[in-house]
Design a protein around this motif. Structure first.
Motif, PDB file in Angstrom:
ATOM      1  N   MET A   1      76.508   2.531 -20.582  1.00 16.24           N
ATOM      2  CA  MET A   1      75.164   2.956 -20.479  1.00 16.24           C
ATOM      3  C   MET A   1      75.044   4.158 -19.819  1.00 16.24           C
ATOM      4  N   THR A   2      74.121   5.427 -20.371  1.00 14.01           N
ATOM      5  CA  THR A   2      74.046   6.510 -19.946  1.00 14.01           C
ATOM      6  C   THR A   2      72.546   6.912 -19.366  1.00 14.01           C
ATOM      7  N   TRP A   3      72.674   7.695 -18.619  1.00  9.63           N
ATOM      8  CA  TRP A   3      71.161   8.121 -18.151  1.00  9.63           C
ATOM      9  C   TRP A   3      70.822   9.593 -18.408  1.00  9.63           C
ATOM     10  N   GLY A   4      71.738  10.325 -19.132  1.00  7.18           N
ATOM     11  CA  GLY A   4      71.429  11.533 -19.474  1.00  7.18           C
ATOM     12  C   GLY A   4      71.888  12.652 -18.927  1.00  7.18           C
ATOM     13  N   ALA A   5      71.730  13.724 -19.071  1.00 11.16           N
ATOM     14  CA  ALA A   5      72.536  14.861 -18.243  1.00 11.16           C
ATOM     15  C   ALA A   5      72.126  14.919 -16.743  1.00 11.16           C
ATOM     16  N   PHE A   6      73.020  15.198 -15.982  1.00 10.22           N
ATOM     17  CA  PHE A   6      72.911  15.283 -14.654  1.00 10.22           C
ATOM     18  C   PHE A   6      72.984  16.850 -14.204  1.00 10.22           C
ATOM     19  N   TYR A   7      72.136  17.501 -13.326  1.00 13.23           N
ATOM     20  CA  TYR A   7      71.844  18.804 -13.154  1.00 13.23           C
ATOM     21  C   TYR A   7      72.167  19.112 -11.646  1.00 13.23           C
ATOM     22  N   MET A   8      72.615  20.426 -11.354  1.00  5.53           N
ATOM     23  CA  MET A   8      72.413  20.990 -10.032  1.00  5.53           C
ATOM     24  C   MET A   8      71.559  22.094 -10.356  1.00  5.53           C
ATOM     25  N   TYR A   9      70.257  22.285  -9.377  1.00  3.02           N
ATOM     26  CA  TYR A   9      69.238  23.050  -9.459  1.00  3.02           C
ATOM     27  C   TYR A   9      69.540  24.334  -8.251  1.00  3.02           C
ATOM     28  N   TYR A  10      69.463  25.419  -8.831  1.00  7.92           N
ATOM     29  CA  TYR A  10      69.324  26.568  -7.854  1.00  7.92           C
ATOM     30  C   TYR A  10      68.408  27.753  -8.127  1.00  7.92           C
ATOM     31  N   GLN A  11      68.190  28.533  -6.986  1.00  7.59           N
ATOM     32  CA  GLN A  11      67.183  29.712  -7.131  1.00  7.59           C
ATOM     33  C   GLN A  11      68.173  30.844  -6.713  1.00  7.59           C
ATOM     34  N   CYS A  12      68.056  32.056  -7.331  1.00  6.04           N
ATOM     35  CA  CYS A  12      68.776  33.233  -6.959  1.00  6.04           C
ATOM     36  C   CYS A  12      68.051  33.763  -5.631  1.00  6.04           C
ATOM     37  N   PRO A  13      68.804  33.964  -4.655  1.00  6.71           N
ATOM     38  CA  PRO A  13      68.454  34.711  -3.428  1.00  6.71           C
ATOM     39  C   PRO A  13      67.799  36.214  -3.756  1.00  6.71           C
ATOM     40  N   GLN A  14      68.547  36.781  -4.566  1.00  7.70           N
ATOM     41  CA  GLN A  14      68.078  38.224  -4.947  1.00  7.70           C
ATOM     42  C   GLN A  14      66.852  38.404  -5.767  1.00  7.70           C
ATOM     43  N   CYS A  15      67.061  37.897  -7.007  1.00 14.54           N
ATOM     44  CA  CYS A  15      66.069  37.866  -8.204  1.00 14.54           C
ATOM     45  C   CYS A  15      64.890  36.980  -8.127  1.00 14.54           C
ATOM     46  N   GLY A  16      65.070  35.607  -7.720  1.00 18.58           N
ATOM     47  CA  GLY A  16      64.317  34.500  -7.575  1.00 18.58           C
ATOM     48  C   GLY A  16      64.320  33.673  -8.642  1.00 18.58           C
ATOM     49  N   LYS A  17      65.072  33.876  -9.498  1.00 20.12           N
ATOM     50  CA  LYS A  17      65.517  33.196 -10.873  1.00 20.12           C
ATOM     51  C   LYS A  17      65.837  31.787 -10.478  1.00 20.12           C
ATOM     52  N   LYS A  18      65.059  30.745 -11.248  1.00 11.83           N
ATOM     53  CA  LYS A  18      65.503  29.339 -11.032  1.00 11.83           C
ATOM     54  C   LYS A  18      66.427  28.947 -12.343  1.00 11.83           C
ATOM     55  N   PHE A  19      67.530  28.237 -12.072  1.00 11.06           N
ATOM     56  CA  PHE A  19      68.313  27.939 -13.113  1.00 11.06           C
ATOM     57  C   PHE A  19      68.909  26.530 -12.659  1.00 11.06           C
ATOM     58  N   LYS A  20      69.424  26.026 -13.495  1.00 11.99           N
ATOM     59  CA  LYS A  20      70.368  24.800 -13.594  1.00 11.99           C
ATOM     60  C   LYS A  20      71.690  24.824 -14.309  1.00 11.99           C
ATOM     61  N   TYR A  21      72.618  24.089 -13.662  1.00 13.37           N
ATOM     62  CA  TYR A  21      73.944  23.759 -14.314  1.00 13.37           C
ATOM     63  C   TYR A  21      74.012  22.234 -14.599  1.00 13.37           C
ATOM     64  N   ALA A  22      74.476  21.769 -15.834  1.00 11.61           N
ATOM     65  CA  ALA A  22      74.824  20.592 -16.190  1.00 11.61           C
ATOM     66  C   ALA A  22      76.074  20.258 -15.468  1.00 11.61           C
ATOM     67  N   ILE A  23      76.204  19.094 -14.575  1.00  7.17           N
ATOM     68  CA  ILE A  23      77.412  18.448 -14.062  1.00  7.17           C
ATOM     69  C   ILE A  23      78.570  19.009 -14.780  1.00  7.17           C
ATOM     70  N   ASP A  24      78.573  18.465 -16.205  1.00  5.36           N
ATOM     71  CA  ASP A  24      79.660  18.372 -17.000  1.00  5.36           C
ATOM     72  C   ASP A  24      80.456  20.067 -17.250  1.00  5.36           C
ATOM     73  N   LEU A  25      79.536  21.009 -16.725  1.00  7.56           N
ATOM     74  CA  LEU A  25      80.021  22.470 -16.790  1.00  7.56           C
ATOM     75  C   LEU A  25      80.910  22.766 -15.828  1.00  7.56           C
TER      76      LEU A  25
END
Length: 63
Positions: A1-25
């Motif tokens: 059974m799979t629950w879908g992608a799992f991510y780690m969420y970040y925010q850039c301290p310089q530009c403020g951009k919010k981004f996420k990386y899939a754990i499988d990367l």
């Protein structure tokens, strides 16, 4: 059974951009994992987990 992608969420301290990386990367991105796609600085860790409604605020990095 799979629950879908799992991510780690970040925010850039310089530009403020919010981004996420899939754990499988983790193996593919290596040391770049968690870096802002714009500034290339290490992002500030916000949370981890699956996609949620607020995930739309975060740009997915697909390296």
């Amino acid at each position: 059974m799979t629950w879908g992608a799992f991510y780690m969420y970040y925010q850039c301290p310089q530009c403020g951009k919010k981004f996420k990386y899939a754990i499988d990367l983790l193996d593919v991105a290596g040391e770049r994992f968690g870096q802002c796609p714009e500034c290339k600085l290490a992002g500030t860790f916000i949370k981890e987990g699956p996609n949620t409604p607020d995930s739309l605020e975060y740009e997915e990095v697909d390296d």
